[in-house]
Design a protein around this motif. Structure first.
Motif, PDB file in Angstrom:
ATOM      1  N   VAL A 170      50.344  31.178  37.066  1.00 12.15           N
ATOM      2  CA  VAL A 170      50.813  29.836  37.436  1.00 12.15           C
ATOM      3  C   VAL A 170      50.717  28.923  36.213  1.00 12.15           C
ATOM      4  CG1 VAL A 170      50.164  29.999  39.878  1.00 12.15           C
ATOM      5  CG2 VAL A 170      48.494  29.173  38.208  1.00 12.15           C
ATOM      6  N   LEU A 171      51.554  27.903  36.192  1.00 13.06           N
ATOM      7  CA  LEU A 171      51.462  26.860  35.161  1.00 13.06           C
ATOM      8  C   LEU A 171      50.375  25.868  35.561  1.00 13.06           C
ATOM      9  CD1 LEU A 171      55.253  26.172  34.514  1.00 13.06           C
ATOM     10  CD2 LEU A 171      53.646  27.160  32.866  1.00 13.06           C
ATOM     11  N   TYR A 172      49.633  25.400  34.599  1.00  9.92           N
ATOM     12  CA  TYR A 172      48.576  24.442  34.924  1.00  9.92           C
ATOM     13  C   TYR A 172      48.361  23.481  33.759  1.00  9.92           C
ATOM     14  CZ  TYR A 172      45.361  27.035  31.909  1.00  9.92           C
ATOM     15  OH  TYR A 172      44.768  27.623  30.826  1.00  9.92           O
ATOM     16  N   LYS A 173      47.661  22.403  34.078  1.00 10.06           N
ATOM     17  CA  LYS A 173      47.242  21.434  33.071  1.00 10.06           C
ATOM     18  C   LYS A 173      45.758  21.171  33.285  1.00 10.06           C
ATOM     19  CE  LYS A 173      49.988  18.168  31.827  1.00 10.06           C
ATOM     20  NZ  LYS A 173      50.843  16.948  31.771  1.00 10.06           N
ATOM     21  N   GLU A 174      44.995  21.209  32.222  1.00 11.73           N
ATOM     22  CA  GLU A 174      43.558  20.988  32.336  1.00 11.73           C
ATOM     23  C   GLU A 174      43.261  19.493  32.452  1.00 11.73           C
ATOM     24  OE1 GLU A 174      41.525  24.757  30.077  1.00 11.73           O
ATOM     25  OE2 GLU A 174      42.006  22.985  28.879  1.00 11.73           O
ATOM     26  N   LYS A 175      42.257  19.186  33.293  1.00  9.41           N
ATOM     27  CA  LYS A 175      41.930  17.792  33.563  1.00  9.41           C
ATOM     28  C   LYS A 175      40.425  17.656  33.767  1.00  9.41           C
ATOM     29  CE  LYS A 175      43.052  14.046  36.811  1.00  9.41           C
ATOM     30  NZ  LYS A 175      43.812  13.710  38.041  1.00  9.41           N
ATOM     31  N   LEU A 176      39.858  16.560  33.308  1.00  7.36           N
ATOM     32  CA  LEU A 176      38.452  16.261  33.532  1.00  7.36           C
ATOM     33  C   LEU A 176      38.305  15.348  34.743  1.00  7.36           C
ATOM     34  CD1 LEU A 176      37.034  15.634  29.924  1.00  7.36           C
ATOM     35  CD2 LEU A 176      36.577  17.597  31.408  1.00  7.36           C
ATOM     36  N   LYS A 235      54.962  18.955  26.862  1.00  9.93           N
ATOM     37  CA  LYS A 235      54.592  19.147  28.267  1.00  9.93           C
ATOM     38  C   LYS A 235      53.096  19.404  28.461  1.00  9.93           C
ATOM     39  CE  LYS A 235      59.160  20.847  29.677  1.00  9.93           C
ATOM     40  NZ  LYS A 235      59.460  19.796  30.679  1.00  9.93           N
ATOM     41  N   GLY A 236      52.451  19.997  27.486  1.00  9.10           N
ATOM     42  CA  GLY A 236      51.005  20.238  27.573  1.00  9.10           C
ATOM     43  C   GLY A 236      50.617  21.202  28.670  1.00  9.10           C
ATOM     44  N   LEU A 237      51.483  22.166  28.983  1.00 10.40           N
ATOM     45  CA  LEU A 237      51.209  23.124  30.054  1.00 10.40           C
ATOM     46  C   LEU A 237      50.820  24.480  29.492  1.00 10.40           C
ATOM     47  CD1 LEU A 237      54.113  22.328  32.561  1.00 10.40           C
ATOM     48  CD2 LEU A 237      51.753  21.499  32.605  1.00 10.40           C
ATOM     49  N   LYS A 238      49.991  25.179  30.239  1.00  9.38           N
ATOM     50  CA  LYS A 238      49.592  26.540  29.905  1.00  9.38           C
ATOM     51  C   LYS A 238      49.841  27.449  31.093  1.00  9.38           C
ATOM     52  CE  LYS A 238      45.856  25.320  26.660  1.00  9.38           C
ATOM     53  NZ  LYS A 238      44.402  25.489  26.387  1.00  9.38           N
ATOM     54  N   LEU A 239      49.833  28.745  30.819  1.00 10.16           N
ATOM     55  CA  LEU A 239      49.984  29.733  31.883  1.00 10.16           C
ATOM     56  C   LEU A 239      48.653  30.456  32.063  1.00 10.16           C
ATOM     57  CD1 LEU A 239      52.471  30.600  33.611  1.00 10.16           C
ATOM     58  CD2 LEU A 239      52.620  32.626  32.153  1.00 10.16           C
ATOM     59  N   GLY A 240      48.248  30.621  33.295  1.00  9.27           N
ATOM     60  CA  GLY A 240      47.003  31.318  33.604  1.00  9.27           C
ATOM     61  C   GLY A 240      47.120  32.022  34.936  1.00  9.27           C
ATOM     62  N   PHE A 241      46.089  32.757  35.308  1.00 11.37           N
ATOM     63  CA  PHE A 241      46.076  33.468  36.583  1.00 11.37           C
ATOM     64  C   PHE A 241      45.342  32.642  37.639  1.00 11.37           C
ATOM     65  CE2 PHE A 241      46.304  37.069  33.527  1.00 11.37           C
ATOM     66  CZ  PHE A 241      47.575  37.518  33.893  1.00 11.37           C
ATOM     67  N   TYR A 242      45.927  32.609  38.829  1.00  9.65           N
ATOM     68  CA  TYR A 242      45.355  31.809  39.917  1.00  9.65           C
ATOM     69  C   TYR A 242      44.472  32.700  40.787  1.00  9.65           C
ATOM     70  CZ  TYR A 242      45.025  28.949  44.115  1.00  9.65           C
ATOM     71  OH  TYR A 242      44.559  28.231  45.189  1.00  9.65           O
ATOM     72  N   HIS A 243      43.269  32.203  41.127  1.00  4.60           N
ATOM     73  CA  HIS A 243      42.327  32.949  41.957  1.00  4.60           C
ATOM     74  C   HIS A 243      41.816  32.072  43.087  1.00  4.60           C
ATOM     75  CE1 HIS A 243      42.133  35.017  38.019  1.00  4.60           C
ATOM     76  NE2 HIS A 243      42.004  36.107  38.747  1.00  4.60           N
ATOM     77  N   ALA A 291      60.621  23.130  36.334  1.00  7.04           N
ATOM     78  CA  ALA A 291      61.840  23.919  36.496  1.00  7.04           C
ATOM     79  C   ALA A 291      62.348  24.451  35.164  1.00  7.04           C
ATOM     80  CB  ALA A 291      62.920  23.075  37.176  1.00  7.04           C
ATOM     81  N   GLN A 292      62.225  23.655  34.103  1.00  5.69           N
ATOM     82  CA  GLN A 292      62.722  24.078  32.803  1.00  5.69           C
ATOM     83  C   GLN A 292      61.939  25.278  32.270  1.00  5.69           C
ATOM     84  OE1 GLN A 292      62.344  21.130  29.712  1.00  5.69           O
ATOM     85  NE2 GLN A 292      63.837  22.137  28.351  1.00  5.69           N
ATOM     86  N   ILE A 293      60.613  25.200  32.367  1.00  6.12           N
ATOM     87  CA  ILE A 293      59.785  26.322  31.899  1.00  6.12           C
ATOM     88  C   ILE A 293      59.970  27.536  32.791  1.00  6.12           C
ATOM     89  CG2 ILE A 293      57.422  27.108  31.560  1.00  6.12           C
ATOM     90  CD1 ILE A 293      56.665  24.342  30.648  1.00  6.12           C
ATOM     91  N   ASP A 294      60.051  27.320  34.109  1.00  7.95           N
ATOM     92  CA  ASP A 294      60.260  28.441  35.034  1.00  7.95           C
ATOM     93  C   ASP A 294      61.562  29.173  34.712  1.00  7.95           C
ATOM     94  OD1 ASP A 294      57.906  28.009  36.367  1.00  7.95           O
ATOM     95  OD2 ASP A 294      58.805  26.813  37.972  1.00  7.95           O
ATOM     96  N   ALA A 295      62.610  28.426  34.411  1.00  9.56           N
ATOM     97  CA  ALA A 295      63.899  29.053  34.084  1.00  9.56           C
ATOM     98  C   ALA A 295      63.779  29.896  32.821  1.00  9.56           C
ATOM     99  CB  ALA A 295      64.969  27.983  33.917  1.00  9.56           C
ATOM    100  N   TRP A 296      63.052  29.388  31.837  1.00  8.14           N
ATOM    101  CA  TRP A 296      62.860  30.157  30.603  1.00  8.14           C
ATOM    102  C   TRP A 296      62.041  31.422  30.859  1.00  8.14           C
ATOM    103  CZ3 TRP A 296      58.072  30.623  27.765  1.00  8.14           C
ATOM    104  CH2 TRP A 296      58.204  31.334  26.569  1.00  8.14           C
ATOM    105  N   LEU A 297      60.975  31.299  31.631  1.00 11.83           N
ATOM    106  CA  LEU A 297      60.137  32.458  31.930  1.00 11.83           C
ATOM    107  C   LEU A 297      60.912  33.527  32.684  1.00 11.83           C
ATOM    108  CD1 LEU A 297      56.817  30.655  32.995  1.00 11.83           C
ATOM    109  CD2 LEU A 297      57.188  31.952  30.887  1.00 11.83           C
ATOM    110  N   GLU A 298      61.682  33.110  33.674  1.00 17.94           N
ATOM    111  CA  GLU A 298      62.431  34.075  34.481  1.00 17.94           C
ATOM    112  C   GLU A 298      63.548  34.736  33.683  1.00 17.94           C
ATOM    113  OE1 GLU A 298      61.647  35.123  37.327  1.00 17.94           O
ATOM    114  OE2 GLU A 298      60.173  33.647  38.011  1.00 17.94           O
ATOM    115  N   SER A 299      64.028  34.080  32.621  1.00 22.09           N
ATOM    116  CA  SER A 299      65.152  34.622  31.850  1.00 22.09           C
ATOM    117  C   SER A 299      64.793  35.921  31.124  1.00 22.09           C
ATOM    118  CB  SER A 299      65.650  33.583  30.838  1.00 22.09           C
ATOM    119  OG  SER A 299      64.681  33.377  29.806  1.00 22.09           O
TER     120      SER A 299
END
Length: 457
Positions: A94-100, A431-439, A117-125
């Motif tokens: 999942v895409l996420y942003k870190e926050k305090l 965008k300051g977004l990262k990809l990580g695994f959701y648990h 949507a823009q990043i999702d389209a790139w990832l799916e491509s």
């Protein structure tokens, strides 16, 4: 006669006798993944290809192949490694942003899941999930991931953009240094058939510069090797699995021994131990003979000699007509430090108490299972490696899972996601977004209402 090999060990079946055969390297046995020069000083085995110095992955440049063969022929290792893959994958990327956030005990860092949507389209491509599944699998086996960046054609005319990431197989990719580089720091990655099963592999190879995150658009294609650093080891990671290979070989041998017992309805009568030095000497003799004949040495030549040698031994050991015959060998000794090491053949008669023999083999197998689980840092409750006849309690499994999620996820995720998060930062810098695994946080069953005990998909 039928011979089933486990590396350089074997189980030999004949109509009259069955025996196990083992190549021993005193004082400690390393069997198939150790030879006289196979140690952790891999850099001493560097070779040149083209204008590059290739850094070997293992002393014989075949560690990924050894791990692949050892794991895939074992009955429990693939399941444990797949379980670790599933535990790290969790509910998926999942895409996420870190926050305090402020709490009663001070600030706490959390992840806020985002949609873009823009990043999702790139990832799916470029099917990023397939890439990540391969990356997670590589990490579980060898604790490192090779990824290739491919830029768009627009990068040539001032519109740089990373088009996709391509997973590179670790058995075909090696780090390399340019010949004129005096620092010996890896500067490139080379892909080829490193088994050199065909002569064309020496000329059919591809060279890529290593990815530079400070200058990400310097090359249309670049490779990043993200890995877990091993103490005082250059270039590659020595995976935790390396220290468990011997236990894997022992547990793999047990089912084959039982197969021999069931197939022939006879007990194993002898266990033969041969010295590693004997086969090293024979290998050098065969290599020397090949040089004189103008032939290329192949490992299968030594295997064929070993097969013929074992056939001779089986003739001596089997059959009523051989009663009274004996096998004569000599012993030699070498001194290593304070140890006096002998190199000689041993033929041990196996006690025909089949019940004790089977129980001993099962005990070895169970001990190997637990050693493997410990070596891979996975609690036995999560790896389905529990004491015989017992089932781990739900509470034990939950606490084991909580511990794994708290201590066993962050570093692997950092390494697995390193290449793709570099790409996100380069392609979408604002965008300051990262990809990580959701648990999902595990809860005890009594804390979950009955209507919520169904897994939603």
């Amino acid at each position: 006669m039928n011979i089933e090999y486990i590396g350089r060990d074997a189980i030999i079946d004949t109509p009259d006798v069955a025996f196990t055969y083992q190549v021993s390297e005193t004082p400690r046995d390393f069997y198939k993944f150790k030879t006289d020069n196979n140690n952790l000083d891999w850099n001493s085995q560097c070779s040149f290809i083209g204008d590059y110095l290739v850094h070997p992955f293992g002393a014989n440049n075949d560690l990924p192949d050894i791990i692949k063969q050892t794991v895939q022929t074992n009955y429990i290792a693939p399941g444990i490694l797949k379980k670790k893959t599933q535990l790290i994958w969790g509910m998926g990327p999942v895409l996420y942003k870190e926050k305090l956030v402020e709490t009663g005990e001070g600030n706490k860092r959390i992840r806020v899941i985002q949609e873009d949507a823009q990043i999702d389209a790139w990832l799916e491509s470029w099917d990023y999930q397939e890439y990540l599944l391969k990356a997670v699998t590589d990490y579980q086996h060898i604790e490192g991931v090779f990824s290739k960046y491919e830029l768009t054609k627009g990068s040539r005319v001032g519109s740089p953009f990373i088009a996709k990431l391509v997973h590179q197989y670790c058995d075909r990719t090696r780090l390399a240094t340019e010949k004129n580089n005096k620092i010996r720091k890896a500067t490139h990655a080379i892909t080829s058939d490193w088994s050199f099963s065909n002569v064309q592999a020496l000329t059919e190879f591809k060279v890529y510069p290593l990815f530079d995150f400070l200058n990400p658009f310097a090359n249309l294609n670049a490779v990043l090797y993200s890995n877990m650093y091993s103490f005082c080891t250059d270039y590659y990671t020595v995976p935790d699995l390396y220290g468990s290979l011997e236990w894997l070989n022992r547990s793999t041998a047990v089912p084959l021994i039982f197969k021999a017992l069931s197939k022939n309805s006879i007990n194993l009568k002898y266990h033969i131990v041969s010295p590693q030095a004997f086969w090293d000497k024979k290998q050098k003799e065969i290599e020397s003979s090949c040089v004189q004949k103008g032939q290329i040495y192949k490992p299968s030549m030594l295997l064929e000699y070993q097969k013929q040698f074992l056939e001779k031994i089986s003739v001596v050991l089997s059959g009523d007509e051989n009663t009274g015959k004996y096998l004569h060998t000599t012993k030699s000794f070498t001194v290593e430090g304070t140890n006096l090491i002998d190199h000689g053949w041993e033929i041990k008669v196996i006690d025909q108490n089949i019940k004790d023999f089977v129980a001993a083999q099962i005990s070895i197998s169970e001990r190997a299972d637990h050693a493997l689980s410990a070596g891979l840092n996975l609690h036995s409750a999560l790896g389905n490696v529990s004491e015989s006849g017992k089932s781990d309690s739900g509470s034990e499994q939950i606490y084991a899972l909580k511990t794994f999620l708290q201590t066993g996820i962050d570093i692997p995720e950092l390494i697995i996601m390193k290449a793709i998060n570099y790409a996100l930062k380069v392609n979408f810098p604002n965008k300051g977004l990262k990809l990580g695994f959701y648990h999902e946080k595990p809860e005890k069953e009594e804390a979950v209402t009955p209507k919520d005990r169904i897994i939603n998909k």
